[in-house]
Design an enzyme around this catalytic site. Structure first.
Site, PDB file in Angstrom:
ATOM      1  N   HIS A 131     -34.211 -29.203 -35.546  1.00 31.08           N
ATOM      2  CA  HIS A 131     -34.164 -30.004 -36.755  1.00 31.08           C
ATOM      3  C   HIS A 131     -32.748 -30.135 -37.300  1.00 31.08           C
ATOM      4  O   HIS A 131     -32.485 -30.990 -38.140  1.00 31.08           O
ATOM      5  CB  HIS A 131     -35.142 -29.449 -37.799  1.00 31.08           C
ATOM      6  CG  HIS A 131     -36.568 -29.730 -37.439  1.00 31.08           C
ATOM      7  ND1 HIS A 131     -37.435 -30.391 -38.268  1.00 31.08           N
ATOM      8  CD2 HIS A 131     -37.267 -29.487 -36.302  1.00 31.08           C
ATOM      9  CE1 HIS A 131     -38.610 -30.518 -37.660  1.00 31.08           C
ATOM     10  NE2 HIS A 131     -38.526 -29.966 -36.475  1.00 31.08           N
ATOM     11  N   SER A 171     -34.069 -34.673 -32.667  1.00 32.33           N
ATOM     12  CA  SER A 171     -34.683 -34.810 -31.352  1.00 32.33           C
ATOM     13  C   SER A 171     -33.867 -35.757 -30.483  1.00 32.33           C
ATOM     14  O   SER A 171     -33.340 -36.756 -30.972  1.00 32.33           O
ATOM     15  CB  SER A 171     -36.099 -35.377 -31.490  1.00 32.33           C
ATOM     16  OG  SER A 171     -36.900 -34.516 -32.260  1.00 32.33           O
ATOM     17  N   LYS A 231     -49.613 -38.944 -33.133  1.00 30.55           N
ATOM     18  CA  LYS A 231     -49.377 -39.119 -31.688  1.00 30.55           C
ATOM     19  C   LYS A 231     -49.569 -37.785 -30.962  1.00 30.55           C
ATOM     20  O   LYS A 231     -50.178 -37.730 -29.887  1.00 30.55           O
ATOM     21  CB  LYS A 231     -47.953 -39.644 -31.469  1.00 30.55           C
ATOM     22  CG  LYS A 231     -47.714 -40.140 -30.053  1.00 30.55           C
ATOM     23  CD  LYS A 231     -46.437 -40.961 -29.941  1.00 30.55           C
ATOM     24  CE  LYS A 231     -46.254 -41.428 -28.506  1.00 30.55           C
ATOM     25  NZ  LYS A 231     -45.141 -42.370 -28.344  1.00 30.55           N
ATOM     26  N   GLU A 253     -49.080 -14.882  -9.910  1.00 30.77           N
ATOM     27  CA  GLU A 253     -49.725 -16.071 -10.459  1.00 30.77           C
ATOM     28  C   GLU A 253     -48.892 -17.292 -10.102  1.00 30.77           C
ATOM     29  O   GLU A 253     -47.689 -17.201  -9.878  1.00 30.77           O
ATOM     30  CB  GLU A 253     -49.821 -15.943 -11.981  1.00 30.77           C
ATOM     31  CG  GLU A 253     -50.785 -14.880 -12.428  1.00 30.77           C
ATOM     32  CD  GLU A 253     -52.227 -15.313 -12.269  1.00 30.77           C
ATOM     33  OE1 GLU A 253     -52.840 -15.730 -13.247  1.00 30.77           O
ATOM     34  OE2 GLU A 253     -52.744 -15.229 -11.136  1.00 30.77           O
TER      35      GLU A 253
END
Lengths: 255, 412
Positions: free
Chosen positions: B212, B216, B240, B284
């Site tokens: 922030h 972005s 969204k 995994e």
């Protein structure tokens, strides 16, 4: 959006291929494939088969193999009544106590008990089985590559030793066991049990029945899970559709 | 935009501790580029998965027993006797996989659009720290059910530290709390497995704080220039992301309810036995690429260093990538290299799950070399020599340019 869905589905497909390739290290033998009633999206356990499977377990397997995660009370899932479960539990003996004098005593099994182990400990099990340790069967279906098909193939996979195959003394040849030498002799034979429901007890039938029973033992919540899954996914589909509509609406003033 | 609350209670609180105002800025009016695609959803999905893991994990720990003699049975107790215990456990186990899916997509999105470049270096670093913490947490979590793969996975991975010269053996003993993987190991893994997620929460807060501060990135890779380029986070991106969350949850639930053991290994339903080694010890799936790099080197220390190096080089990425253009959209050569690199990572995943034999050893080595060649050699070189496509002058211009082409694609 369309592009994203395309690339996402491509990625999912690719990873599924990658992973199934990565994990298919079973040993290269194709297992016999059975169409189990409980696999598939809406599959439920075949109650009659599972009940017969319990009989096979009790009369054949239980001599050597434990089932120590399964409590008698859970047999009600397979359609046994409470009284029938009590009667099954009663067939087994457990150590109770200590009583008020501090002594241990034998008591009949109760629905809350779990299937007792056939041997006191691993050493005792090995001593009675030529050094081999018969594994507990509670989770066997989930604990082997191939799952139900593997177990069924194994039980029906005993054959005469092929020429040139060197079999160690005391072992049996099995087409599906890794290495093909198994310490367990062919466990089931024709008419090995007498089914109370009149089904003909062929080796194939018994192997299928006990596999269904053990699949249930390994995953007793399967039906509950699929039932809930259907409702959850239907809900999510509706919710996601609504979100999509709201998204369209909110974003429409931008374009 | 300043936050001016009307509600007197909110006003009272906010003048003493401006936390509501802070949340308002972070979640409500945070100016966000108007052109973020669905690839930007995975950050918030990762946040959701962290919460899912913590909530299910807390419930599971109420019923789990961290003791070598009881851990396996306590997990089965959860599966059979605890109300909806099976749901909690499958959600947690599959949730770990889903968390990694989402985070890997998030990372590759950052790679494609150059989100690691100035001024987002610290944001990128914090993300990598989260990734490392996630790996440690997932590894220790996988040990807790105390199945065969738990035990042998723990043995293999902790033994790696034995490769460190001189102090290696002491470190391994210290990690184990004894001379083999045993009860003290299980206990400390449980303790740390409970602790680390909260450390992750802390770093996530820093990650969002850094985000922030710098804003972005977006598919064009160019910064917000004026008001036309940005929209408030709420309601545009909240809705969204909610739609993205819905789609994601459907996929998650498909695994959870219909193939809950698909991503696991059958051997972990066998109780741990220090005397019997499984035929193939495989981690995994989300660790497979690193496992492949580890095994690509015949020397233990070399393998360990290369494996940790594979993540370490990612920290240097902001300086290795010399290009001033962020988004691969305008970098024709980097764009192709990105897809080759992604393919390389998939090959590493595939090889990591295969036994250590030919041809997988050779493939694994080539893929490992390429991994480092891409990051250490190709990226700096491409940055220097690549001719980028003309950049749009602003985000709004890029959005307007896109419209007709989107229509054409729709007709085709």
């Amino acid at each position: 959006m369309l592009k994203l869905i395309k690339s996402l589905s491509a990625a999912v497909l690719l990873s599924v291929v990658t992973l199934s390739g990565a994990q298919a290290s079973g040993g290269g033998v194709d297992l016999k494939s059975v169409n189990w009633q409980h696999t598939g999206l809406f599959g439920t356990y075949d109650r009659a088969a599972a009940q017969r499977g319990l009989q096979v377990y009790q009369e054949v397997c239980a001599g050597c193999h434990g089932l120590n995660q399964v409590a008698f009370r859970t047999l009600q899932d397979l359609g046994f009544t409470e009284d029938e479960v009590k009667a099954i539990a009663k067939e087994y003996e457990f150590e109770g106590g200590p009583n008020d004098d501090g002594d241990m005593f034998d008591r009949a099994g109760k629905p809350f008990d779990k299937f007792p182990n056939p041997f006191a400990n691993e050493k005792a099990a090995r001593a009675s089985n030529g050094g081999a340790f018969p594994p507990d069967l509670s989770l066997i279906v989930k604990a082997r590559v191939g799952f139900e098909d593997y177990l069924y193939s194994l039980m029906t996979g005993y054959a005469d030793t092929p020429e040139g195959f060197e079999l160690t003394e005391g072992m049996s040849y099995n087409a599906y066991f890794p290495g093909h030498q198994i310490a367990m002799p062919a466990p089931i034979s024709e008419e090995g049990v007498e089914y109370s429901d009149g089904t003909k007890a062929t080796v194939d039938q018994m192997a299928k029945d006990v596999t269904v029973f053990l699949a249930w033992a390994a995953e007793p919540k399967l039906e509950q899970r699929k039932h809930m899954g259907l409702r959850v996914i239907l809900f999510l589909l509706v919710m996601t559709g609504l979100f999509f509509a709201v998204k369209k609406k909110i974003w429409s003033d931008l374009h | 935009m300043s936050f001016e609350p009307k509600n007197p209670v909110v006003k009272w609180v906010d003048s003493r501790l401006p936390i509501i105002g802070m949340l308002h800025h972070a979640l409500n009016d945070y100016p966000t580029p108007k052109n973020l695609s669905y690839w930007w959803t995975f950050g918030s999905l990762a946040g959701v998965m962290l919460v899912v893991q913590i909530v299910t994990g807390i419930v599971l720990s109420m019923h789990y027993t961290a003791h070598v003699d009881m851990a396996f049975d306590s997990v089965e107790h959860i599966m059979r006797d605890v109300n909806y215990g099976w749901l909690m456990r499958y959600m947690h186990a599959n949730g770990a996989s889903m968390f990694f899916v989402v985070v890997y997509l998030h990372i590759f999105r950052g790679l494609y659009y150059g989100s690691y470049k100035a001024p987002r270096e610290l944001l990128w670093w914090l993300g990598l720290v989260i990734f490392l913490l996630m790996m440690a947490t997932a590894f220790m979590g996988y040990v807790l059910p105390w199945g065969q793969m738990s035990f042998w996975g723990a043995t293999v991975i902790t033994n790696l530290f034995g490769a460190i010269p001189i102090v290696g053996e002491s470190i391994v003993t210290w990690l184990w709390g004894g001379f083999s993987v045993d009860n003290p190991t299980l206990n400390r893994f449980f303790s740390l497995h409970y602790l680390l997620p909260f450390v992750i929460v802390g770093v996530v807060i820093l990650h969002i704080w850094a985000l922030h501060t710098v804003g972005s990135n977006n598919p064009t890779g160019i910064e917000i220039k004026d008001k036309q380029d940005s929209i408030p986070f709420h309601p545009y991106y909240t809705v969204k992301d909610l739609f993205g969350l819905g789609v994601f949850l459907i996929i998650f639930c498909a695994f959870l309810f219909y193939a809950p053991n698909y991503l696991g290994h059958p051997d972990n339903y066998i109780p741990a036995n220090p005397l019997v080694t499984p035929a193939h010890i495989v981690p995994e799936w989300y660790f497979l690429p690193f496992y492949a790099i580890l095994r690509a080197v015949p020397d233990k220390l070399g393998g360990v260093m290369l494996m940790f190096g594979a993540i370490a080089v990612l920290f240097a990425l902001p300086w290795l990538d010399k290009s001033r253009v962020r988004s691969a959209r305008y970098r024709p050569i980097y764009k192709q290299l990105f897809w080759i690199f992604l393919l390389d990572c998939i090959v590493l995943t595939y090889v990591g799950g295969k036994p250590a034999e030919e041809p997988f050893i050779l493939i694994g080595r080539i893929a490992t070399v390429y991994y480092f060649v891409h990051i250490l050699i190709l990226l700096p070189l491409v940055g220097l020599y690549e001719k980028h496509k003309p950049l749009p002058s602003s985000i709004s211009e890029a959005v307007l340019d896109e419209k007709p082409s989107a229509k054409e694609a729709g007709n085709a």
